[in-house]
Design a protein around this motif. Structure first.
Motif, PDB file in Angstrom:
ATOM      1  N   VAL A  19       6.736  27.781  70.549  1.00 54.60           N
ATOM      2  CA  VAL A  19       6.955  26.696  71.507  1.00 54.60           C
ATOM      3  C   VAL A  19       7.396  25.433  70.767  1.00 54.60           C
ATOM      4  O   VAL A  19       8.330  24.740  71.201  1.00 54.60           O
ATOM      5  N   SER A  20       6.753  25.131  69.654  1.00 55.69           N
ATOM      6  CA  SER A  20       7.133  23.954  68.856  1.00 55.69           C
ATOM      7  C   SER A  20       8.598  24.042  68.435  1.00 55.69           C
ATOM      8  O   SER A  20       9.346  23.054  68.528  1.00 55.69           O
ATOM      9  N   ARG A  22      11.011  25.546  69.820  1.00 59.57           N
ATOM     10  CA  ARG A  22      11.924  25.369  70.949  1.00 59.57           C
ATOM     11  C   ARG A  22      12.027  23.908  71.381  1.00 59.57           C
ATOM     12  O   ARG A  22      13.094  23.455  71.795  1.00 59.57           O
ATOM     13  N   PHE A  23      10.936  23.159  71.279  1.00 57.64           N
ATOM     14  CA  PHE A  23      11.019  21.713  71.541  1.00 57.64           C
ATOM     15  C   PHE A  23      11.855  21.028  70.459  1.00 57.64           C
ATOM     16  O   PHE A  23      12.666  20.144  70.754  1.00 57.64           O
ATOM     17  N   ILE A 177       1.908  26.255  79.419  1.00 57.96           N
ATOM     18  CA  ILE A 177       2.968  27.240  79.230  1.00 57.96           C
ATOM     19  C   ILE A 177       2.290  28.594  79.121  1.00 57.96           C
ATOM     20  O   ILE A 177       1.407  28.787  78.270  1.00 57.96           O
ATOM     21  N   GLN A 187      11.685  29.856  77.101  1.00 57.16           N
ATOM     22  CA  GLN A 187      12.724  28.832  77.086  1.00 57.16           C
ATOM     23  C   GLN A 187      12.787  28.031  78.383  1.00 57.16           C
ATOM     24  O   GLN A 187      12.879  26.795  78.347  1.00 57.16           O
ATOM     25  N   GLN A 189      10.459  27.500  80.554  1.00 56.90           N
ATOM     26  CA  GLN A 189       9.273  26.646  80.670  1.00 56.90           C
ATOM     27  C   GLN A 189       9.388  25.412  79.777  1.00 56.90           C
ATOM     28  O   GLN A 189       9.052  24.295  80.180  1.00 56.90           O
ATOM     29  N   VAL A 190       9.870  25.627  78.552  1.00 64.67           N
ATOM     30  CA  VAL A 190      10.030  24.507  77.628  1.00 64.67           C
ATOM     31  C   VAL A 190      11.063  23.515  78.155  1.00 64.67           C
ATOM     32  O   VAL A 190      10.842  22.294  78.131  1.00 64.67           O
ATOM     33  N   GLU A 191      12.170  24.015  78.647  1.00 64.21           N
ATOM     34  CA  GLU A 191      13.222  23.125  79.152  1.00 64.21           C
ATOM     35  C   GLU A 191      12.752  22.330  80.365  1.00 64.21           C
ATOM     36  O   GLU A 191      13.077  21.141  80.495  1.00 64.21           O
ATOM     37  N   ASP A 194      10.424  19.677  79.022  1.00 60.93           N
ATOM     38  CA  ASP A 194      11.201  18.669  78.305  1.00 60.93           C
ATOM     39  C   ASP A 194      11.805  17.667  79.292  1.00 60.93           C
ATOM     40  O   ASP A 194      11.737  16.443  79.076  1.00 60.93           O
TER      41      ASP A 194
END
Length: 204
Positions: A19-20, A22-23, A177, A187, A189-191, A194
């Motif tokens: 997750v890190s 991807r951020f 998440i 991806q 979820q991260v987007e 963000d």
């Protein structure tokens, strides 16, 4: 300088590092508490000097660095020694994390703190604006540990049980998440988060 900080946490083998990454790929600075923990005991640091004073000069290797394996042996299964070590390192780690986060460029910054629940959550890190938990079923954590670390089931159980429970972590969460499938499912979820964090930071 960012003034909006997200605390990122999760259990062992939950997928925090993925997750890190991807951020970071979206341009967000991630301050890593594990890296900070190494930085604060670097040769010449005040924390290392206090560790030597408390645990002995042989805790330092010939190159001046901390002998982490020996230190782990000394504090393992000894609550008094573990608490003494934590009293030295935890405040230094928190200061280091705060300095990195407050100096970070970008709309917001992520403080990746694997043991956030265990060290006191918001009480220990009152400057976190939100807490994001990467949540994974315990059975899946267990399976990932067996595969990732090539260990037996008993050790995997002990490693999971040594941490806060899934329920304790989720009780801290502002955002979650769910990582119970293929890494690529992260991806979206991260987007989405963000975008939400950028909007929240812009309203500061």
């Amino acid at each position: 300088m960012s003034d909006f900080t997200i605390g990122l946490t999760g259990g062992i083998a939950s997928g925090k590092s993925e997750v890190s990454r991807r951020f970071e790929a979206l341009g967000i600075v991630v301050a890593d508490a594990d890296v900070a923990a190494r930085d604060v005991v670097a040769p010449g640091s005040p924390a290392l000097a206090r560790i030597v004073e408390r645990f002995g000069v042989d805790i330092v290797q010939a190159d001046g660095t901390l002998d982490r394996a020996l230190l782990r042996q000394r504090v393992f299964a000894n609550d008094d020694k573990r608490r003494a070590l934590e009293a030295i390192t935890h405040p230094a780690i928190r200061r280091r994390m705060m300095d990195i986060c407050f100096a970070a460029p970008g709309p917001y910054v992520i403080a990746a703190i694997p043991l956030l629940t265990e060290v006191g959550g918001r009480a220990a890190y009152p400057w976190l604006d939100r807490i994001l938990v990467v949540d994974t079923p315990v059975a899946l954590q267990h399976a990932r540990l067996l595969r990732r670390d090539n260990i037996n089931a008993e050790l995997a159980d002990r490693m999971i049980q040594a941490q806060a429970t899934r329920e304790q972590r989720l009780a801290l969460a502002d955002d979650v998440i769910v990582n119970d499938g293929h890494p690529d499912a992260l991806q979206a979820q991260v987007e989405a988060l963000d975008q939400r964090y950028r909007e929240l930071a812009s309203k500061r």
